[in-house]
Design a protein around this motif. Structure first.
Motif, PDB file in Angstrom:
ATOM      1  N   ASP A   1      44.230  47.608  47.045  1.00 25.65           N
ATOM      2  CA  ASP A   1      44.290  46.388  46.223  1.00 25.65           C
ATOM      3  C   ASP A   1      44.115  46.780  44.746  1.00 25.65           C
ATOM      4  O   ASP A   1      43.009  47.089  44.312  1.00 25.65           O
ATOM      5  CB  ASP A   1      43.184  45.427  46.647  1.00 25.65           C
ATOM      6  N   PRO A   2      45.191  46.754  43.973  1.00 26.10           N
ATOM      7  CA  PRO A   2      45.071  47.213  42.575  1.00 26.10           C
ATOM      8  C   PRO A   2      44.249  46.272  41.704  1.00 26.10           C
ATOM      9  O   PRO A   2      43.856  46.655  40.605  1.00 26.10           O
ATOM     10  CB  PRO A   2      46.530  47.247  42.108  1.00 26.10           C
ATOM     11  N   TYR A   3      44.007  45.061  42.169  1.00 25.15           N
ATOM     12  CA  TYR A   3      43.268  44.101  41.346  1.00 25.15           C
ATOM     13  C   TYR A   3      41.829  43.922  41.819  1.00 25.15           C
ATOM     14  O   TYR A   3      41.138  42.991  41.395  1.00 25.15           O
ATOM     15  CB  TYR A   3      43.969  42.726  41.368  1.00 25.15           C
ATOM     16  N   LEU A   4      41.392  44.792  42.689  1.00 22.80           N
ATOM     17  CA  LEU A   4      40.011  44.703  43.176  1.00 22.80           C
ATOM     18  C   LEU A   4      39.044  45.066  42.059  1.00 22.80           C
ATOM     19  O   LEU A   4      39.147  46.139  41.451  1.00 22.80           O
ATOM     20  CB  LEU A   4      39.828  45.665  44.354  1.00 22.80           C
ATOM     21  N   LYS A   5      38.132  44.160  41.781  1.00 22.66           N
ATOM     22  CA  LYS A   5      37.111  44.435  40.774  1.00 22.66           C
ATOM     23  C   LYS A   5      35.812  43.763  41.218  1.00 22.66           C
ATOM     24  O   LYS A   5      35.795  42.575  41.522  1.00 22.66           O
ATOM     25  CB  LYS A   5      37.531  43.890  39.409  1.00 22.66           C
ATOM     26  N   LEU A   6      34.763  44.529  41.265  1.00 23.26           N
ATOM     27  CA  LEU A   6      33.475  44.012  41.721  1.00 23.26           C
ATOM     28  C   LEU A   6      32.499  43.953  40.557  1.00 23.26           C
ATOM     29  O   LEU A   6      32.493  44.830  39.693  1.00 23.26           O
ATOM     30  CB  LEU A   6      32.912  44.916  42.813  1.00 23.26           C
ATOM     31  N   ASP A   7      31.711  42.907  40.581  1.00 24.38           N
ATOM     32  CA  ASP A   7      30.611  42.825  39.625  1.00 24.38           C
ATOM     33  C   ASP A   7      29.471  43.654  40.210  1.00 24.38           C
ATOM     34  O   ASP A   7      28.867  43.275  41.215  1.00 24.38           O
ATOM     35  CB  ASP A   7      30.205  41.356  39.444  1.00 24.38           C
ATOM     36  N   GLU A   8      29.193  44.792  39.619  1.00 20.33           N
ATOM     37  CA  GLU A   8      28.204  45.700  40.194  1.00 20.33           C
ATOM     38  C   GLU A   8      26.818  45.512  39.595  1.00 20.33           C
ATOM     39  O   GLU A   8      25.916  46.313  39.830  1.00 20.33           O
ATOM     40  CB  GLU A   8      28.673  47.153  40.016  1.00 20.33           C
TER      41      GLU A   8
ATOM     42  N   ARG B   1      39.948  48.434  49.335  1.00 20.57           N
ATOM     43  CA  ARG B   1      40.550  47.316  50.083  1.00 20.57           C
ATOM     44  C   ARG B   1      39.484  46.251  50.311  1.00 20.57           C
ATOM     45  O   ARG B   1      38.300  46.566  50.417  1.00 20.57           O
ATOM     46  CB  ARG B   1      41.084  47.809  51.427  1.00 20.57           C
ATOM     47  N   GLN B   2      39.927  45.005  50.434  1.00 16.48           N
ATOM     48  CA  GLN B   2      38.961  43.938  50.661  1.00 16.48           C
ATOM     49  C   GLN B   2      39.576  42.840  51.528  1.00 16.48           C
ATOM     50  O   GLN B   2      40.791  42.607  51.506  1.00 16.48           O
ATOM     51  CB  GLN B   2      38.496  43.327  49.336  1.00 16.48           C
ATOM     52  N   ALA B   3      38.727  42.191  52.289  1.00 18.36           N
ATOM     53  CA  ALA B   3      39.117  41.029  53.092  1.00 18.36           C
ATOM     54  C   ALA B   3      37.892  40.138  53.222  1.00 18.36           C
ATOM     55  O   ALA B   3      36.760  40.588  53.063  1.00 18.36           O
ATOM     56  CB  ALA B   3      39.625  41.446  54.463  1.00 18.36           C
TER      57      ALA B   3
END
Lengths: 480, 443
Positions: B101-108, B65-67
């Motif tokens: 959030d199914p579209y959560l993607k982080l640049d790691e 999840r993100q906010a």
């Protein structure tokens, strides 16, 4: 509410300045933005913003400095920066403001239902998710979104003449949009979004009609996708309030802004086809046209008691029975032009200085029901919901487009048409106003997105209007 | 070498790392500026001020999840840390209320980017003196904006980006007594009084043409030359969703027919997002290094601008776009037309210096409308006849840069954004002029 007031008052009193006048305008703003797109909750966005603008008048020359450092030393430093700048531009300045009157009033203004608690975030998201899920499953429905924005603003204006003016306002922006596409053409329908916002509590969401609207909005997008293009030619044009607001905004509001007429905006937002000598003389529209600056409709986006320069706001007719009476000009523009204006000197935040803006700019209702308006049209078209706007820098030659069109023949509504566009010239268009809807057709609308000024500012403006009919307007469709 | 702005940002990042709970990730964006804004009207100062502002955008991520919260920063490090703690608290309270959030993607990736360009800013007294000396007899109106701009980014994956540039942008118009005007601009990082004077002189010379009797045209199709500033208005319309992966996938892009192959532009038209070498930060506000992207190649839709979110939703490779998926440094490849030959090649038609207030009349058809503004001339046999009164055009991109395109100029202009909505913007475009066989005027 106004938690910062005591501290601000204390710090303002401790400021030291050689200026004959100085002021502080403190703005604290918070915002929450929620949306569900294609049944997926987007990440919520919150913002907290706070700062102050210090303005000085030194030997009649004004300058400002804006800072987020609200400590005693931070405010003092900003005040000194403003003083130094005022000294630096002395001799190069356009305006000598030594004789401009200074406000000294004390007053509080609070939005309707300001203290009403709103549903929590989870409940708001649930409402939006329910609306999103109501969009029917149809492969042509390719995009949809339900959204809810909430903004809280507290502003305090203090000046060295003793004024203390406080505003506490809450703004609600519901929205819904659906796009239908067949792979080549796309058509969208929307509710709210850029065309609606009001002050108040959760009742604003109800007034917008968001709840339960998704199925109808989706169906209308599909109807548009299957509809023929709007035919070209002259027709009587029935504009519903959610297009009237754009028509008012672009071809009455902006041209009547006095700072444009005085030339301040010529490098960016533009000038005006209206001249100072037109006030009191020019027949702007037909005798059915009555336009007011009205800060007294509580829920309208730009209702307030005093503007950001401290001028008391009251309802004024800008155009009565078609005749142009007064501009949208705040205290400074009135001082410069010698014309009576209104309290419309406004800034979008603590980091921008007040300039002449639209606030609530409305058309007063007439005497015909929507049914009567339609019956009075032999060969025409109804248009609703703005989607495209373009007008020249003098605010004269315009072309506007709507989402929804419906032909009118022999006094009856006929088929839906897509890509309804129309164009005209402001100076002539309003003289073609031939019928004005009554209060049953009147809606209080507004937009959060009016851009103007150097440096740029985007601000909330209210527009309330009945449905209106214009004779023999050039309408046309798209290419698809 | 770090700057006071960077030190403040790094202190905030350190405080955030210390405050992070196990299982939490963050991204932290930073914007700051110290700007002087001076408006001119009738070559005098109409309004003058300074704005010092900074803000952070904190995104908290936990368990899918993100906010995000944006908050103002000041000069008090302790108060800023408190604001950071308040934002963290609100986001921590929010995350459990959200669905996954199914579209959560982080640049790691732990990328690093650092750019500081801090040439001396203009001496404002010199600017005032030059305006008075060289434009005191003119009706000059416009804005001077100058000062440092900062953009920062950090993540819990140890990515770090810093971009700081001193710059100025003086954007003005000169008005003739007949109401006609010419627009000019002097922007960059190193101020030269001589260069400014030269720009002013050029505008003064153009003003003389505007004194000729105004020509009024009837609606119809006209040969036209669109100068780079006019092309910038068209490019701005394309930037508004045109290349966005989301807009293209959901029927909301004006270029959808180009990308499906149903329509095409002239083979000489190649647009790219050219971040390298531009004045924009090399990283997006989303936390990804920006890449150069070939958007339209030889008249056909090529790559799209793909944000991390769209990458998941539409199963596309991301390319560093921010959430708006708009280009920040749009470039159009040059053509062969020499600047000296523009009037001769135009022969008879419209020389359009600027366009104004464009919008779509039919978005899926890329049909747009707008108006002439500032120094638009009627040309006959390669000679300027006089200014043209404001005219509206309504035409499709597939005509203007497709069937009707005759040539693009060899010389291009680097146009720096004058936008100051919210804060001074860092976008730019690099564009040639375009000669078109037919531009449809409607009003």
């Amino acid at each position: 509410m106004f938690d910062s007031s005591a501290l601000l008052r204390q710090r303002f009193a401790a400021l030291r300045s050689k200026a004959e006048l100085f002021s502080l305008r403190h703005v604290k703003q918070s915002h929450q933005s929620l949306s569900v797109r294609r049944n997926v909750a987007e990440p919520p966005f919150f913002s907290q913003d706070e700062g102050a603008m210090l303005t000085v008048r030194l030997n009649g020359v004004e300058a400002y400095a804006a800072t987020a450092d609200l400590s005693q030393s931070g405010l003092q430093r900003a005040l000194e920066h403003a003083e130094a700048l005022a000294r630096q531009i002395t001799g190069h300045h356009l305006l000598d403001l030594r004789d401009q009157p200074v406000p000294s009033t004390r007053h509080d203004h609070i939005s309707p239902n300001f203290d009403q608690s709103l549903p929590n975030l989870a409940d708001c998201l649930e409402l939006l998710a329910t609306e999103s899920a109501s969009v029917p499953k149809d492969e042509r429905l390719v995009d949809w979104q339900a959204s809810l924005g909430m903004t809280l603003v507290e502003q305090t204006y203090l000046n060295s003449a003793g004024a203390e003016l406080r505003n506490a306002q809450r703004f609600i922006f519901p929205g819904l949009g659906v796009t239908a596409s067949d792979g080549r053409d796309s058509q969208s329908r929307s509710l709210g979004r850029e065309n609606f916002g009001q002050q108040g509590g959760f009742e604003v969401v109800q007034r917008c009609g968001l709840v339960g609207a998704a199925r109808r909005i989706a169906d209308e997008a599909l109807q548009l996708l299957l509809a023929p293009n709007t035919p070209s030619g002259a027709r009587d044009l029935l504009l519903m309030p959610d297009q009237m607001m754009l028509q008012i905004h672009e071809s009455i509001g902006h041209p009547l802004e006095m700072d444009r007429i005085l030339g301040d905006e010529r490098n960016y937002a533009g000038t005006s086809f209206v001249k100072p000598s037109d006030f009191g003389q020019l027949q702007y529209g037909s005798p059915l046209l009555n336009v007011t600056f009205d800060p007294t409709i509580d829920e309208e986006l730009a209702s307030y008691s005093f503007d950001d320069d401290g001028t008391a706001a009251s309802k004024q007719f800008l155009i009565r029975e078609g005749k142009l009476l007064r501009p949208l000009g705040g205290a400074l523009s009135q001082f410069r032009s010698g014309l009576d204006g209104v309290a419309n000197s406004r800034a979008c935040g603590w980091n921008r200085a007040p300039i002449d803006r639209m606030a609530n700019l409305n058309i007063e209702p007439g005497d015909q029901s929507l049914e009567q308006l339609i019956k009075g049209i032999e060969h025409g078209i109804l248009m609703r919901t703005n989607r495209s706007w373009s007008i020249d820098d003098a605010r004269n030659k315009f072309q506007f487009g709507c989402e929804w069109g419906q032909l009118i023949e022999h006094g009856e509504l006929k088929g839906v048409v897509k890509n309804p566009n129309y164009r005209g010239i402001s100076a002539q268009f309003w003289r073609n106003l031939s019928a004005v809807g009554d209060s049953s057709t009147f809606q209080v609308l507004g937009t959060p997105n009016c851009g103007k000024g150097e440096p740029n500012q985007v601000i909330r403006v209210g527009h309330a209007s009945p449905a209106c009919v214009f004779r023999q307007i050039d309408v046309f469709g798209g290419d698809a | 070498m770090s700057t006071p702005y960077q030190e403040r940002f790094e202190a905030l990042v350190s405080a955030l790392r210390e405050a992070l709970h196990p299982g939490e990730q963050f991204t932290l964006g930073y914007n700051a500026e110290q700007s002087r804004f001076v408006r001119f009207n009738h070559a005098k100062v109409r309004q003058a001020g300074e704005v010092a502002q900074a803000s952070a955008q904190l995104r908290l991520i936990r368990e899918g999840r993100q906010a995000e919260q944006q908050f103002t920063l000041g000069d008090d490090a302790q108060l800023d840390r408190q604001r950071l703690q308040d934002a963290l608290k609100q986001l921590r309270q929010t995350l459990p209320l959200l669905p996954l959030d199914p579209y959560l993607k982080l640049d790691e990736s732990a990328w690093h980017s650092h750019s500081v360009q801090d040439p001396t800013l203009p001496d404002f007294s010199e600017v005032l003196t030059l305006v008075e000396q060289q434009a005191g007899d003119l009706d000059l109106v416009g804005i001077y904006a100058a000062g440092p701009i900062c953009r920062g980014f950090a993540s819990s994956f140890r990515a770090f980006g810093w971009h700081q540039a001193n710059s100025f942008n003086f954007d003005w118009s000169l008005f003739h007594t007949n109401g006609q005007a010419v627009k000019a601009n002097y922007a960059g990082q190193v101020w030269s009084g001589e260069d400014f004077s030269a720009r002013l002189q050029l505008a003064r010379e153009q003003l003389e043409y505007l004194g000729r009797p105004t020509i009024t045209l009837k609606p119809g199709s006209y040969r036209a030359y669109l100068a780079p500033a006019a092309m910038d208005e068209i490019a701005g319309m394309l930037a508004w969703g045109g290349f966005s992966a989301q807009a293209l996938a959901t029927g909301n892009s004006p270029l959808q027919r180009l990308y499906t192959g149903d329509d095409k532009l002239d083979p000489r038209v190649s647009f790219s997002e050219q971040v390298s070498g531009s004045l924009s930060p090399a990283f997006s506000s989303e936390g990804s290094p920006r890449k150069d992207v070939a958007l339209i190649v030889e008249g056909r839709g090529h790559a799209r601008l793909v944000s991390p979110r769209s990458a998941v939703e539409f199963d596309l490779p991301g390319n560093g776009a921010d959430s708006y998926e708009a280009p920040c440094a749009l470039s159009l490849a040059p053509g062969e037309l020499a600047s000296a030959d523009i009037l001769a090649r135009l022969d008879t038609g419209l020389y359009i210096s600027n366009l104004w207030y464009l919008n779509y009349s039919d978005l899926p058809a890329a049909r747009m409308t707008g108006l002439t503004r500032f120094a638009t001339f009627w040309v006959e046999n390669g000679q300027i006849q006089g200014p043209v009164s404001t005219m509206r055009f309504d035409d499709s991109l597939y005509n203007l840069l497709g069937k009707q395109l005759e040539e693009l100029t060899r010389d291009r202009e680097l146009i720096l954004s004058t936008s100051t909505y919210g804060q001074r913007q860092t976008g730019s475009s690099h564009l040639p002029g375009a000669l078109v066989r037919g531009l449809t005027l409607t009003l």
